[in-house]
Design a protein around this motif. Structure first.
Motif, PDB file in Angstrom:
ATOM      1  N   GLU A   1      17.235   3.055   7.024  1.00 28.59           N
ATOM      2  CA  GLU A   1      16.814   1.807   6.405  1.00 28.59           C
ATOM      3  C   GLU A   1      16.883   0.606   7.341  1.00 28.59           C
ATOM      4  O   GLU A   1      16.374  -0.461   7.004  1.00 28.59           O
ATOM      5  CB  GLU A   1      17.684   1.526   5.161  1.00 28.59           C
ATOM      6  CG  GLU A   1      17.680   2.639   4.132  1.00 28.59           C
ATOM      7  CD  GLU A   1      16.292   2.914   3.581  1.00 28.59           C
ATOM      8  OE1 GLU A   1      15.593   1.946   3.259  1.00 28.59           O
ATOM      9  OE2 GLU A   1      15.914   4.095   3.493  1.00 28.59           O
TER      10      GLU A   1
ATOM     11  N   TYR B   1      14.074   0.815  12.636  1.00 32.46           N
ATOM     12  CA  TYR B   1      13.196  -0.318  12.964  1.00 32.46           C
ATOM     13  C   TYR B   1      13.683  -1.018  14.227  1.00 32.46           C
ATOM     14  O   TYR B   1      12.869  -1.474  15.038  1.00 32.46           O
ATOM     15  CB  TYR B   1      13.145  -1.281  11.784  1.00 32.46           C
ATOM     16  CG  TYR B   1      12.569  -0.639  10.549  1.00 32.46           C
ATOM     17  CD1 TYR B   1      11.199  -0.670  10.297  1.00 32.46           C
ATOM     18  CD2 TYR B   1      13.385   0.035   9.639  1.00 32.46           C
ATOM     19  CE1 TYR B   1      10.654  -0.071   9.178  1.00 32.46           C
ATOM     20  CE2 TYR B   1      12.856   0.637   8.520  1.00 32.46           C
ATOM     21  CZ  TYR B   1      11.495   0.594   8.292  1.00 32.46           C
ATOM     22  OH  TYR B   1      10.961   1.211   7.192  1.00 32.46           O
TER      23      TYR B   1
ATOM     24  N   TYR C   1       7.768   0.632  -2.384  1.00 39.63           N
ATOM     25  CA  TYR C   1       8.272   1.251  -1.158  1.00 39.63           C
ATOM     26  C   TYR C   1       7.274   1.127   0.002  1.00 39.63           C
ATOM     27  O   TYR C   1       7.678   1.022   1.163  1.00 39.63           O
ATOM     28  CB  TYR C   1       8.623   2.716  -1.412  1.00 39.63           C
ATOM     29  CG  TYR C   1       9.969   2.865  -2.087  1.00 39.63           C
ATOM     30  CD1 TYR C   1      11.140   2.773  -1.350  1.00 39.63           C
ATOM     31  CD2 TYR C   1      10.066   3.066  -3.449  1.00 39.63           C
ATOM     32  CE1 TYR C   1      12.380   2.887  -1.953  1.00 39.63           C
ATOM     33  CE2 TYR C   1      11.301   3.180  -4.073  1.00 39.63           C
ATOM     34  CZ  TYR C   1      12.455   3.092  -3.317  1.00 39.63           C
ATOM     35  OH  TYR C   1      13.689   3.195  -3.921  1.00 39.63           O
TER      36      TYR C   1
ATOM     37  N   ASN D   1       8.286  -1.018   3.339  1.00 39.15           N
ATOM     38  CA  ASN D   1       8.191  -0.451   4.677  1.00 39.15           C
ATOM     39  C   ASN D   1       7.395  -1.360   5.618  1.00 39.15           C
ATOM     40  O   ASN D   1       7.801  -1.595   6.763  1.00 39.15           O
ATOM     41  CB  ASN D   1       7.546   0.936   4.603  1.00 39.15           C
ATOM     42  CG  ASN D   1       7.221   1.500   5.961  1.00 39.15           C
ATOM     43  OD1 ASN D   1       6.071   1.462   6.407  1.00 39.15           O
ATOM     44  ND2 ASN D   1       8.217   2.023   6.654  1.00 39.15           N
TER      45      ASN D   1
ATOM     46  N   SER E   1       8.766  -3.397   8.859  1.00 42.48           N
ATOM     47  CA  SER E   1       8.106  -3.218  10.159  1.00 42.48           C
ATOM     48  C   SER E   1       7.723  -4.558  10.759  1.00 42.48           C
ATOM     49  O   SER E   1       7.927  -4.802  11.953  1.00 42.48           O
ATOM     50  CB  SER E   1       6.869  -2.337  10.001  1.00 42.48           C
ATOM     51  OG  SER E   1       7.212  -1.047   9.543  1.00 42.48           O
TER      52      SER E   1
ATOM     53  N   TRP F   1       2.466   3.561   6.164  1.00 40.77           N
ATOM     54  CA  TRP F   1       2.747   4.998   6.195  1.00 40.77           C
ATOM     55  C   TRP F   1       2.041   5.733   5.058  1.00 40.77           C
ATOM     56  O   TRP F   1       2.080   6.958   4.998  1.00 40.77           O
ATOM     57  CB  TRP F   1       4.257   5.243   6.098  1.00 40.77           C
ATOM     58  CG  TRP F   1       4.868   4.880   4.768  1.00 40.77           C
ATOM     59  CD1 TRP F   1       5.132   3.641   4.305  1.00 40.77           C
ATOM     60  CD2 TRP F   1       5.271   5.791   3.731  1.00 40.77           C
ATOM     61  NE1 TRP F   1       5.684   3.700   3.052  1.00 40.77           N
ATOM     62  CE2 TRP F   1       5.782   5.009   2.677  1.00 40.77           C
ATOM     63  CE3 TRP F   1       5.260   7.176   3.597  1.00 40.77           C
ATOM     64  CZ2 TRP F   1       6.274   5.570   1.497  1.00 40.77           C
ATOM     65  CZ3 TRP F   1       5.751   7.727   2.418  1.00 40.77           C
ATOM     66  CH2 TRP F   1       6.252   6.936   1.397  1.00 40.77           C
TER      67      TRP F   1
ATOM     68  N   GLN G   1       8.111   6.930   8.508  1.00 41.00           N
ATOM     69  CA  GLN G   1       8.769   6.813   7.208  1.00 41.00           C
ATOM     70  C   GLN G   1       8.718   8.118   6.429  1.00 41.00           C
ATOM     71  O   GLN G   1       9.689   8.470   5.733  1.00 41.00           O
ATOM     72  CB  GLN G   1       8.105   5.701   6.397  1.00 41.00           C
ATOM     73  CG  GLN G   1       8.877   5.298   5.158  1.00 41.00           C
ATOM     74  CD  GLN G   1      10.229   4.716   5.488  1.00 41.00           C
ATOM     75  OE1 GLN G   1      10.365   3.923   6.411  1.00 41.00           O
ATOM     76  NE2 GLN G   1      11.250   5.107   4.742  1.00 41.00           N
TER      77      GLN G   1
ATOM     78  N   TYR H   1      12.085  10.145   4.815  1.00 44.41           N
ATOM     79  CA  TYR H   1      12.282  10.602   3.436  1.00 44.41           C
ATOM     80  C   TYR H   1      12.485  12.118   3.374  1.00 44.41           C
ATOM     81  O   TYR H   1      13.269  12.623   2.555  1.00 44.41           O
ATOM     82  CB  TYR H   1      11.092  10.185   2.573  1.00 44.41           C
ATOM     83  CG  TYR H   1      11.054   8.694   2.279  1.00 44.41           C
ATOM     84  CD1 TYR H   1      12.231   7.962   2.176  1.00 44.41           C
ATOM     85  CD2 TYR H   1       9.849   8.012   2.134  1.00 44.41           C
ATOM     86  CE1 TYR H   1      12.208   6.601   1.915  1.00 44.41           C
ATOM     87  CE2 TYR H   1       9.818   6.652   1.878  1.00 44.41           C
ATOM     88  CZ  TYR H   1      11.005   5.955   1.772  1.00 44.41           C
ATOM     89  OH  TYR H   1      10.982   4.608   1.523  1.00 44.41           O
TER      90      TYR H   1
END
Length: 526
Positions: free
Chosen positions: A23, A27, A81, A85, A89, A314, A353, A357
């Motif tokens: 999380e 990055y 989500y 993301n 980014s 993503w 990403q 997951y």
């Protein structure tokens, strides 16, 4: 129980490290792995260049993306989500580079032409939140330039019938054909959706008239052409090492009665050749394809490189989202023809990403298996584990004894002995070795009294997690024996289930707040 507690604490630490990296740390790693382009790998980026961050195809999800209503929980979760993301980014991997400008290559929305005004403005609010400049404290007013994409205004056949989508876009994002300068480099923004439109279309005529006003080349500044739809390239043209999906070949669909284009992967060859001959750009940047592709176009005035930039999202079919860092240099001297150092680019990749997951899912499965099958007394109660440990100890002891004997030989005392012929020889003195006591007996005090361990008291107790008691048997009326379930076995299964649930609750209690804190830390404007 101590073994189960240690396992729970170990899993808590493993999950905390995973959440922090997935999380946040991923990055930071993307930011550290990239840099502004420089003329050579050994040199630093020039300070007199204008630094531009380039982003392509955010394509915010909406009700047209998955065919779900706006009130659907699944759609709202996917939107959240995906937006999170892209916001991470942008805020953690792009803005820290401190760009002087930000450039979007089109397709800001997914269903832009088809959304109602209410839903369109809701998507616009999300777009501004994701790509907010509030986090940039050094340069809070960074210029942002936009290109129109087919997912923003549609293709020529659509906006010819629905001109309101053009006015809605231009009201918020400005003109669709314009030029701006960075340093001494001119960037030409083209509405590519209009270029292959109906021949009598007003939008097509407007775009080509704008291009022709730039064609005389009354300035010596190098030009960079910005188009959402890539220029034409022959089928199966290689895209370079950064491509992760198969190459997409040309496909063009026309509306009936010369009403324009309904779909196209690339501009037509005629349009592409005319653009290059009129503008003579030193570089072309495009989007639309969602994947990275670098091609070189042959022209009468020399080769022209085109970079098609992959999507930042993503959720748009690319497992390797990316962005680009571009530096535009100062004006060239009058006799200089070296343009490659005036416009330099560097492709940067963002966290994968989808892989993160998948990592979460795999780690959860491993966590559950360990909690279910981990022995109560630790690995020492697992069959053959004690034998394995004893074997490793014996191997170690043997190696140590061999080393000791070798040391004894090296450290022994020697004496000189002369034979009958007068020759001298070195002979090692005999050393009396003290016999070691037997491993299972010891001499205590005087005499030959031997103390032996009592076998019964020191035997390992069976592990309760693998202890199986024989259930009692029941005799049926016909004399057959029927097995009756053991109450002890059921009780042990329930105990193990309770222990697993307890450990999962402990792991979640420590890591869910951490995950939520990281979630809202990045989502809320500071």
């Amino acid at each position: 129980m101590q073994s189960a507690t240690r396992l729970t604490l170990l899993l808590c630490a493993a999950w905390a490290a995973t959440v922090l990296y997935g999380e946040m740390g991923a990055y930071w790693a993307s930011y550290v792995a990239c840099s502004w382009p420089s003329p050579s790998p050994s040199s630093s980026p020039p300070n007199n260049h204008v630094k531009i961050a380039v982003v392509a195809d955010p394509q915010l999800m909406d009700s047209t993306s998955l065919g779900l209503p706006s009130s659907s929980i699944a759609l709202q979760a996917a939107e959240f989500y995906t937006d999170l993301n892209m916001r991470r980014s942008f805020q953690s991997a792009i803005l820290p580079f401190d760009p002087d400008m930000v450039l979007f290559l089109g397709d800001h929305f997914d269903g832009g032409p088809y959304m109602s005004n209410e839903e369109w403005h809701e998507s616009l609010f999300r777009f501004k939140h994701i790509f907010s400049m509030n986090e940039q404290r050094r340069k809070p007013h960074i210029p942002i330039f936009y290109l129109s994409g087919n997912h923003d205004i549609g293709y020529s056949a659509f906006f010819s019938a629905h001109p309101e989508v053009l006015s809605r876009y231009e009201k918020e994002f400005g003109s669709r054909n314009y030029q701006f300068s960075a340093g001494k480099v001119d960037f030409v923004v083209i509405d590519a959706q209009t270029l292959d439109g109906a021949k009598k279309s007003k939008e097509r005529s407007s775009s080509w008239e704008f291009i022709k006003t730039l064609s005389p080349g009354n300035t010596s500044n190098p030009k960079v052409l910005l188009t959402h739809i890539p220029l034409y390239r022959p089928d199966n043209t290689p895209c370079g090492p950064h491509r992760s999906s198969p190459v997409i070949n040309q496909r063009v669909s026309y509306a009936a009665l010369d009403q324009g284009i309904t779909y196209q992967n690339y501009l037509t060859k005629e349009t592409s050749d005319l653009l290059l001959s009129l503008l003579k750009p030193v570089l072309v940047l495009s989007g639309h394809d969602h994947d990275q592709c670098t091609v070189v176009h042959s022209t009468p005035f020399g080769p022209v490189t085109e970079h098609t930039l992959g999507t930042i999202s993503w959720q748009q079919g690319n497992l390797y989202p990316s962005f680009m860092l571009l530096s535009a240099g100062p004006k060239l001297s009058q006799n200089s023809t070296d343009l490659k150092h005036e416009v330099m680019t560097n492709l940067c990749f963002l966290p994968k990403q989808t892989h993160i997951y998948i990592w979460y899912i795999c780690q959860f499965a491993v966590t559950f298996v360990l909690l279910v099958f981990w022995p109560t007394n630790g690995l020492s109660s697992v069959p053959y584990m004690n034998a394995f440990v004893s074997f490793m100890r014996s191997v170690g002891a043997e190696l140590f004894s061999r080393t000791k004997e070798k040391d004894d030989e090296e450290d022994g005392e020697y004496e000189m002995v002369f034979d009958a012929e007068g020759s001298m020889h070195l002979v090692k003195k005999a050393v009396a070795k003290v016999s070691s006591a037997s491993s299972d007996s010891r001499t205590v005090g005087r005499g030959n009294v031997v103390a032996r361990a009592t076998a019964g008291k020191h035997q390992l107790e069976p592990d309760s997690s693998i202890l199986v008691e024989m259930g009692s048997e029941v005799i049926s009326e016909d004399g057959a024996r029927l097995a009756r379930p053991s109450k002890s076995k059921v009780r042990k299964v329930l105990q193990r289930l309770f222990r697993v649930i307890q450990s999962i609750v402990v792991i979640a209690a420590l890591n869910v707040p951490l995950y939520m804190m990281l979630l809202f830390k990045d989502w809320i404007d500071h």
